[in-house]
Design an enzyme around this catalytic site. Structure first.
Site, mmCIF file in Angstrom:
data_model
loop_
_atom_site.group_PDB
_atom_site.id
_atom_site.type_symbol
_atom_site.label_atom_id
_atom_site.label_comp_id
_atom_site.label_asym_id
_atom_site.label_seq_id
_atom_site.Cartn_x
_atom_site.Cartn_y
_atom_site.Cartn_z
ATOM 1 N N GLU A 1 9.914 7.929 -17.141
ATOM 2 C CA GLU A 1 8.552 8.431 -17.377
ATOM 3 C C GLU A 1 8.045 8.031 -18.757
ATOM 4 O O GLU A 1 6.884 7.646 -18.938
ATOM 5 C CB GLU A 1 8.523 9.956 -17.242
ATOM 6 C CG GLU A 1 8.754 10.433 -15.829
ATOM 7 C CD GLU A 1 8.915 11.951 -15.779
ATOM 8 O OE1 GLU A 1 8.040 12.610 -15.206
ATOM 9 O OE2 GLU A 1 9.916 12.480 -16.317
ATOM 10 N N LYS B 1 17.115 20.503 -11.470
ATOM 11 C CA LYS B 1 16.361 19.301 -11.800
ATOM 12 C C LYS B 1 17.177 18.197 -12.467
ATOM 13 O O LYS B 1 18.064 18.458 -13.269
ATOM 14 C CB LYS B 1 15.184 19.652 -12.732
ATOM 15 C CG LYS B 1 14.111 20.503 -12.095
ATOM 16 C CD LYS B 1 13.408 19.841 -10.917
ATOM 17 C CE LYS B 1 12.399 18.827 -11.345
ATOM 18 N NZ LYS B 1 11.267 19.434 -12.066
ATOM 19 N N SER C 1 15.849 20.725 -16.465
ATOM 20 C CA SER C 1 14.661 21.516 -16.783
ATOM 21 C C SER C 1 15.142 22.808 -17.423
ATOM 22 O O SER C 1 16.205 23.325 -17.079
ATOM 23 C CB SER C 1 13.905 21.815 -15.496
ATOM 24 O OG SER C 1 13.185 23.024 -15.626
ATOM 25 N N HIS D 1 0.828 -1.219 0.000
ATOM 26 C CA HIS D 1 0.000 0.000 0.000
ATOM 27 C C HIS D 1 0.855 1.259 0.000
ATOM 28 O O HIS D 1 0.455 2.293 0.528
ATOM 29 C CB HIS D 1 -0.954 0.031 1.201
ATOM 30 C CG HIS D 1 -1.711 -1.240 1.402
ATOM 31 N ND1 HIS D 1 -2.905 -1.517 0.778
ATOM 32 C CD2 HIS D 1 -1.403 -2.343 2.130
ATOM 33 C CE1 HIS D 1 -3.318 -2.713 1.131
ATOM 34 N NE2 HIS D 1 -2.419 -3.251 1.937
#
Ligand code: ARG
Length: 463
Positions: free
Chosen positions: A291, A284, A278, A157
């Site tokens: 992704e 970043k 970024s 979970h």
């Protein structure tokens, strides 16, 4: 509205639209090798069976071989006015060798031709995917081997559950990929069948030798029913399904890498080649490759739905809808191969932060099950122990402590069965206690790693 009959320009536009709508050349041209191999095997069989002369087969084979070289070299005069790869090759063969080209279509239709081409492609692609899966598994194995003693919280979970070794966690993905390799092998076997000799759909009225064509193409067997042969695309579904499941596995792994590489977790640093900056935020290190692997899985699953939906309403036998089988198939294979390469590279270049992982395991309540098991060891039924430790955990949490920071007096207030030995429970003792087949104890993971290695080695000999 002007009708096309009265307006030549509209009529021309209309026929252009109609032909654009029906062409498959822009994607089926990649089947040229399979198409030429099928044609050569077919022509040689016709000659063996004395359906075609020795002179004709010689010039057909020579012509097809130069076409293959032209296409490979980028010199082929593609004709957009011809709908597909088969017609382009046939027309070019006429240019090169003249009328003998016409004999190649004796005892063959584009229906059995395209079906065998697509099977040859699928078999080759499926076997290549098995190899790519094995390479990704190898990367997982190497990281597992390097992290046999690295402790990480295991989650249920998305909450810290019980400590495990990082090797155990990584080998879970090894198992998923192992099943993928089995599915890709099965997809290769499903495609390993020649349909040539089925003709348009009823068979052909010539004394062909179908099995010899299959043999020459390196295909295992021939189809049993000509009508099924030209209309069946189950083998393509099998391959896209195998790719869909494998993409789901890579997507799940990617999701973990994304979460684990966040500042909140900091469990892993992805290699520089697998992150990007970024344009605005200088700090970043975005996990773009993970992704995109996660994102592309959606398209592959979509391809499976599209293929099934295309097939579901088709009466026997060949219907032009079947031409829609290829784009999703090719896209699934291309995407799958690329994703496997990316995941392999991400795993190889990942640096795991063992200290952060151990800290996350220790600064948590992941030992609660072990404390309950301790009471069970003293004779208490597990359900009762569960309630006591649940209350203890809550009590500890309320006073800003972890379980191992409670005093013996606090433990004993909850149950008289507790003594000093409760402080011997650590993440390491917890892991060591899971000494069961498939468990996370070091000796079990050592065995699992050896078994996994042996499977990889055996898979190399399978080929
Ligand atoms: N381009 C077609 C396909 O991919 C080839 C077979 C065409 N057959 C036919 N009867 N029109 O399905």
């Amino acid at each position: 509205m002007t009708s096309n009959q009265n307006d030549p320009a509209a009529s021309a536009r209309g026929s252009q639209l109609a032909s654009d709508f029906t062409v498959s050349l822009h994607y089926d041209r990649r089947l040229y090798r399979e198409d030429i191999a099928g044609s050569i095997a077919h022509a040689r069989m016709l000659a063996r069976q004395e359906i075609m002369s020795a002179e004709s087969v010689a010039s057909i084979v020579e012509g097809l071989q130069s076409i293959e070289s032209e296409i490979a070299a980028g010199d082929f005069p593609w004709r957009d006015d011809l709908e597909d790869i088969h017609m382009n090759i046939e027309a070019r063969l006429f240019d090169l060798i003249g009328d003998a080209a016409g004999e190649l279509h004796t005892a063959r239709s584009r229906n059995d031709q395209v079906s065998t081409d697509t099977r040859l492609y699928s078999k080759g692609a499926a076997l290549e995917l098995v190899g790519a899966v094995r390479a990704a598994q190898e990367a997982l194995l190497q990281q597992a081997e390097a992290h046999m003693q690295t402790v990480v919280p295991g989650y249920t979970h998305m909450q810290r559950g019980q400590p495990v070794s990082l090797a155990h966690h990584l080998l879970a993905y090894f198992e998923m990929l192992d099943r993928d390799a089995v599915r890709f092998s099965a997809a290769a076997a499903a495609a390993d069948v020649s349909t040539l000799g089925s003709g348009a759909m009823a068979g052909v009225p010539y004394p062909v030798d179908r099995q010899s064509v299959a043999d020459e193409l390196g295909l295992d067997r021939i189809t049993a029913n000509s009508m099924d042969a030209v209309s069946d695309r189950d083998f393509a579904l099998d391959l896209i399904y195998a790719a869909s499941v494998c993409m789901l596995h890579l997507s799940r792994l990617s999701e973990e890498l994304i979460i684990w590489s966040s500042n909140e977790f900091g469990f892993v640093k992805l290699g520089d080649g697998y992150t990007s900056g970024s344009s605005m935020m200088p700090q970043k290190r975005n996990p773009d490759f993970a992704e995109l692997t996660r994102g592309k899985s959606g398209r592959v699953v979509g391809n499976l739905m599209a293929a099934m939906t295309t097939l579901k309403g088709l009466p026997l036998t060949y219907n032009r809808d079947l031409q829609e089988d290829k784009e999703g198939l090719f896209d699934s294979v291309d995407t799958m191969l690329a994703a496997l390469g990316v995941v392999r590279g991400m795993i190889e270049s990942a640096t795991f932060n063992a200290d952060k992982m151990r800290y996350a395991a220790e600064s948590s309540y992941v030992l609660a099950t072990d404390v309950a098991d301790y009471l069970v060891g003293k004779g208490m039924p597990f359900r009762e122990a569960h309630i006591i430790v649940s209350n203890l955990s809550e009590q500890a949490a309320n006073s800003g402590k972890y379980l191992h920071e409670l005093s013996l007096a606090e433990y004993q207030a909850a149950s008289e069965l507790f003594d000093e030995a409760v402080f011997d429970i650590t993440v390491d003792s917890s892991i060591a206690a899971r000494d069961v087949e498939g468990g996370t104890a070091l000796n079990r993971v050592t065995e699992a790693l050896a078994a996994a290695k042996a499977r990889l080695v055996a898979s190399r000999h399978d080929k």
